[in-house]
Scaffold this motif. Structure first.
Motif, PDB file in Angstrom:
ATOM      1  N   GLN A  35       2.748   3.142 -29.141  1.00 28.16           N
ATOM      2  CA  GLN A  35       2.547   3.189 -27.517  1.00 28.16           C
ATOM      3  C   GLN A  35       3.841   2.436 -26.947  1.00 28.16           C
ATOM      4  N   SER A  37       4.874   1.273 -22.673  1.00 29.95           N
ATOM      5  CA  SER A  37       4.746   1.560 -21.248  1.00 29.95           C
ATOM      6  C   SER A  37       5.738   0.887 -20.463  1.00 29.95           C
ATOM      7  N   LYS A  55       2.225   4.713 -19.259  1.00 28.98           N
ATOM      8  CA  LYS A  55       2.157   4.499 -20.700  1.00 28.98           C
ATOM      9  C   LYS A  55       2.007   5.777 -21.457  1.00 28.98           C
ATOM     10  N   THR A  62      -0.604  11.419 -25.173  1.00 25.60           N
ATOM     11  CA  THR A  62      -1.157  11.100 -23.791  1.00 25.60           C
ATOM     12  C   THR A  62      -0.495  10.167 -22.844  1.00 25.60           C
ATOM     13  N   ILE A  64      -0.966   7.661 -19.739  1.00 23.98           N
ATOM     14  CA  ILE A  64      -1.860   6.883 -19.023  1.00 23.98           C
ATOM     15  C   ILE A  64      -0.910   6.330 -17.634  1.00 23.98           C
ATOM     16  N   GLU A  65      -1.519   6.706 -16.496  1.00 22.21           N
ATOM     17  CA  GLU A  65      -0.974   6.321 -15.230  1.00 22.21           C
ATOM     18  C   GLU A  65      -2.042   5.310 -14.374  1.00 22.21           C
ATOM     19  N   ASN A  66      -1.614   4.235 -13.946  1.00 23.01           N
ATOM     20  CA  ASN A  66      -2.500   3.356 -13.375  1.00 23.01           C
ATOM     21  C   ASN A  66      -1.764   2.360 -12.468  1.00 23.01           C
ATOM     22  N   GLN A  77      -7.630   5.419 -13.277  1.00 19.22           N
ATOM     23  CA  GLN A  77      -6.605   5.847 -14.154  1.00 19.22           C
ATOM     24  C   GLN A  77      -6.638   7.436 -14.136  1.00 19.22           C
ATOM     25  N   LYS A  78      -5.418   7.964 -14.643  1.00 21.52           N
ATOM     26  CA  LYS A  78      -4.918   9.231 -14.910  1.00 21.52           C
ATOM     27  C   LYS A  78      -4.555   9.395 -15.834  1.00 21.52           C
ATOM     28  N   ASP A  79      -5.047  10.341 -16.973  1.00 15.60           N
ATOM     29  CA  ASP A  79      -4.618  10.522 -18.109  1.00 15.60           C
ATOM     30  C   ASP A  79      -4.320  12.004 -18.371  1.00 15.60           C
ATOM     31  N   THR A  80      -3.023  12.287 -19.132  1.00 14.51           N
ATOM     32  CA  THR A  80      -2.494  13.565 -19.165  1.00 14.51           C
ATOM     33  C   THR A  80      -1.973  13.622 -20.426  1.00 14.51           C
ATOM     34  N   GLU A  81      -2.391  14.793 -21.314  1.00 14.25           N
ATOM     35  CA  GLU A  81      -1.912  15.066 -22.582  1.00 14.25           C
ATOM     36  C   GLU A  81      -0.831  16.172 -22.403  1.00 14.25           C
TER      37      GLU A  81
END
Length: 148
Positions: A35, A37, A55, A62, A64-66, A77-81
């Motif tokens: 990972q 970020s 991240k 994935t 991760i936006e936060n 938190q917003k997770d997008t694949e």
């Protein structure tokens, strides 16, 4: 928690027409990277308030936006694949949309820039004082700022 691998203080300009409008970052990752970020922080010496946290978890592709406020991560938190990330390097461009308090993220490619995501921030983008790169990063090979 991994150490900060890169840190840059952003120039501050009172005149809105002289503000940073884009941050471009290219980096090589460690072997077997998991990972990384990028944090847009509101203080040069404290990470209690982060306007935008981006991240990438490589194994699951994935994002991760936060954001972090007063030392607490947001529950929004917003997770997008997305199956677009490389395990050896990255080239990202973050575009500041001050009027709408949005951060737009693009991936740099040989053929141009591909849109990845946009994120509405809680804090004003004008509050950002520095950029940090964390995680499994071997070396930041390019860091560039653009203005209006």
């Amino acid at each position: 928690m991994p150490d900060v691998k890169f840190f840059s203080i952003l120039p501050t300009n009172a005149n809105p027409s002289d503000r940073v409008t884009r941050v471009s970052i290219s980096a090589n990752l460690l072997q077997d990277a998991q990972q990384y970020s990028v944090n847009f922080v509101n203080s040069t010496d404290c990470t209690d308030n982060i306007t935008y946290h981006f991240k990438v978890i490589i194994a699951t592709q994935t994002i991760i936006e936060n954001y972090k406020r007063n030392g607490e991560w947001s529950s929004l938190q917003k997770d997008t694949e997305l199956n677009i990330f490389d395990d050896s390097s990255f080239c990202l461009e973050f575009v500041f949309d001050y009027a709408n308090s949005m951060m737009h993220v693009y991936q740099g490619r040989d053929s141009g820039h591909n849109f990845i995501t946009k994120y509405e921030t809680l804090f004003s983008l004008s509050d950002i004082q520095a950029v940090q790169v964390w995680g499994d990063v071997q070396k930041v090979s390019q860091f560039a700022l653009s203005y209006n």
